[in-house]
Design a protein around this motif. Structure first.
Motif, mmCIF file in Angstrom:
data_model
loop_
_atom_site.group_PDB
_atom_site.id
_atom_site.type_symbol
_atom_site.label_atom_id
_atom_site.label_comp_id
_atom_site.label_asym_id
_atom_site.label_seq_id
_atom_site.Cartn_x
_atom_site.Cartn_y
_atom_site.Cartn_z
ATOM 1 N N LYS A 135 0.856 -1.189 0.000
ATOM 2 C CA LYS A 135 0.000 0.000 0.000
ATOM 3 C C LYS A 135 0.896 1.244 0.000
ATOM 4 N N THR A 136 0.342 2.358 -0.442
ATOM 5 C CA THR A 136 1.140 3.585 -0.561
ATOM 6 C C THR A 136 0.987 4.512 0.646
ATOM 7 N N GLY A 137 0.321 4.042 1.695
ATOM 8 C CA GLY A 137 0.085 4.894 2.864
ATOM 9 C C GLY A 137 1.356 5.477 3.444
ATOM 10 N N PHE A 138 2.417 4.676 3.512
ATOM 11 C CA PHE A 138 3.664 5.180 4.101
ATOM 12 C C PHE A 138 4.274 6.275 3.231
ATOM 13 N N LEU A 139 4.096 6.174 1.909
ATOM 14 C CA LEU A 139 4.607 7.222 1.017
ATOM 15 C C LEU A 139 3.784 8.500 1.160
ATOM 16 N N ARG A 140 2.483 8.343 1.375
ATOM 17 C CA ARG A 140 1.640 9.523 1.589
ATOM 18 C C ARG A 140 1.988 10.219 2.896
ATOM 19 N N ILE A 141 2.320 9.430 3.916
ATOM 20 C CA ILE A 141 2.731 10.023 5.192
ATOM 21 C C ILE A 141 4.036 10.797 5.008
ATOM 22 N N ALA A 142 4.996 10.203 4.311
ATOM 23 C CA ALA A 142 6.276 10.881 4.072
ATOM 24 C C ALA A 142 6.073 12.174 3.292
ATOM 25 N N LYS A 143 5.166 12.142 2.323
ATOM 26 C CA LYS A 143 4.893 13.346 1.526
ATOM 27 C C LYS A 143 4.260 14.429 2.391
ATOM 28 N N LEU A 144 3.296 14.043 3.215
ATOM 29 C CA LEU A 144 2.620 15.010 4.070
ATOM 30 C C LEU A 144 3.572 15.617 5.097
ATOM 31 N N LEU A 145 4.478 14.778 5.610
ATOM 32 C CA LEU A 145 5.453 15.261 6.588
ATOM 33 C C LEU A 145 6.629 15.976 5.933
ATOM 34 N N ASP A 146 6.740 15.828 4.597
ATOM 35 C CA ASP A 146 7.856 16.389 3.846
ATOM 36 C C ASP A 146 9.178 15.912 4.455
ATOM 37 N N CYS A 147 9.312 14.569 4.543
ATOM 38 C CA CYS A 147 10.486 14.008 5.194
ATOM 39 C C CYS A 147 11.017 12.808 4.422
ATOM 40 N N PRO A 148 12.278 12.459 4.665
ATOM 41 C CA PRO A 148 12.832 11.252 4.047
ATOM 42 C C PRO A 148 12.340 10.010 4.779
ATOM 43 N N ILE A 149 12.652 8.857 4.200
ATOM 44 C CA ILE A 149 12.283 7.561 4.780
ATOM 45 C C ILE A 149 13.572 6.850 5.164
ATOM 46 N N LEU A 150 13.663 6.452 6.431
ATOM 47 C CA LEU A 150 14.817 5.687 6.888
ATOM 48 C C LEU A 150 14.519 4.207 6.685
ATOM 49 N N LEU A 151 15.362 3.544 5.898
ATOM 50 C CA LEU A 151 15.159 2.136 5.566
ATOM 51 C C LEU A 151 15.880 1.256 6.589
ATOM 52 N N ILE A 152 15.095 0.504 7.356
ATOM 53 C CA ILE A 152 15.661 -0.405 8.346
ATOM 54 C C ILE A 152 15.254 -1.825 7.978
ATOM 55 N N SER A 153 16.206 -2.734 8.076
ATOM 56 C CA SER A 153 15.971 -4.121 7.677
ATOM 57 C C SER A 153 16.175 -5.069 8.838
ATOM 58 N N LEU A 154 15.365 -6.119 8.849
ATOM 59 C CA LEU A 154 15.553 -7.243 9.758
ATOM 60 C C LEU A 154 16.040 -8.400 8.902
ATOM 61 N N ASP A 155 17.319 -8.705 9.014
ATOM 62 C CA ASP A 155 17.895 -9.773 8.202
ATOM 63 C C ASP A 155 18.099 -11.004 9.081
ATOM 64 N N PHE A 156 17.212 -11.972 8.936
ATOM 65 C CA PHE A 156 17.261 -13.160 9.785
ATOM 66 C C PHE A 156 18.434 -14.074 9.441
ATOM 67 N N GLN A 157 18.927 -14.006 8.233
ATOM 68 C CA GLN A 157 20.059 -14.850 7.866
ATOM 69 C C GLN A 157 21.298 -14.455 8.669
ATOM 70 N N GLY A 158 21.556 -13.156 8.730
ATOM 71 C CA GLY A 158 22.721 -12.677 9.475
ATOM 72 C C GLY A 158 22.396 -12.245 10.884
ATOM 73 N N LYS A 159 21.104 -12.352 11.282
ATOM 74 C CA LYS A 159 20.623 -11.892 12.593
ATOM 75 C C LYS A 159 21.069 -10.446 12.843
ATOM 76 N N GLN A 160 20.703 -9.603 11.898
ATOM 77 C CA GLN A 160 21.099 -8.203 11.979
ATOM 78 C C GLN A 160 19.900 -7.268 11.841
ATOM 79 N N PHE A 161 19.895 -6.257 12.679
ATOM 80 C CA PHE A 161 18.962 -5.140 12.603
ATOM 81 C C PHE A 161 19.757 -4.041 11.909
ATOM 82 N N ILE A 162 19.473 -3.822 10.633
ATOM 83 C CA ILE A 162 20.323 -2.960 9.811
ATOM 84 C C ILE A 162 19.696 -1.589 9.596
ATOM 85 N N ILE A 163 20.375 -0.577 10.100
ATOM 86 C CA ILE A 163 19.940 0.802 9.897
ATOM 87 C C ILE A 163 20.541 1.250 8.575
#
Length: 195
Positions: A135-163
């Protein structure tokens, strides 16, 4: 008091040392590590993916507590069970009803304006199940807030919380969805068949 950003994402929340220790200990016991650094930014939308299990929430909250971050997050209203509502709100939770997406977007915008900044986290898939289209809701929120999106990943293979990186939306939702989904394609979910 809520975990609300008022100056910058890199600012810490004044939690008890025991709470911070608990978050770090949970990650250590399960063999997880946090990779990357938190940008100092006043207004940001944080998306965490892939989201295929309840463990995603556990490790994400452990990282938030361990890093002592000031973050609010959007969660399906049904997880805010009686008796646990106070705890979910203490963690920064904002209950949302998917039947009223416009209300969610407006609420976040009002919150940001009222507090002069905000860090909002959510899972862009909106569910733990496999979906053919985000869904595009998160993109609409970013547009309304006029802000970037921080991409964070949960990688279960490496057991890493990646900022990861800050993504600056183009305004073309299709282009942004493709770019963001491509980025997350490099990480392994707990249940890859659901992502």
């Amino acid at each position: 008091r809520d975990c609300l950003l008022s100056r910058g994402l890199g600012d810490v929340y004044k939690r008890q040392a025991l709470t911070r220790w608990f978050g770090r200990t949970v990650l250590t016991i399960f063999g997880w590590q946090v990779v990357g650094s938190i940008p100092s930014i006043k207004r940001v939308l944080i998306i965490v993916a892939p989201h295929t299990s309840n463990w995603d929430f556990v490790f994400a909250m452990a990282a938030v507590l361990g890093l002592n971050l000031r973050v609010r997050w959007l969660g399906k209203h049904t997880i805010f069970k009686p008796g646990a509502v106070w705890f979910m709100r203490w963690l920064g939770g904002i209950p949302t009803n998917r039947e009223q997406p416009e209300d969610i977007v407006q609420y976040v915008a009002d919150l940001s304006n009222r507090e002069d900044g905000v860090a909002i986290g959510l899972a862009p898939e909106g569910t733990r199940s496999k979906v053919s289209r985000w869904k595009t809701g998160f993109l609409r929120i970013a547009k309304l807030l006029d802000c970037p999106i921080l991409l964070i990943s949960l990688d279960f293979q490496g057991k890493q919380f990646i900022i990861g990186d800050l993504y600056h939306p183009t305004g073309d939702y299709e282009t942004d969805l493709i770019a963001i989904k491509t980025y997350y394609g490099g990480f392994q979910a707990k249940y890859p068949e659901k992502f």
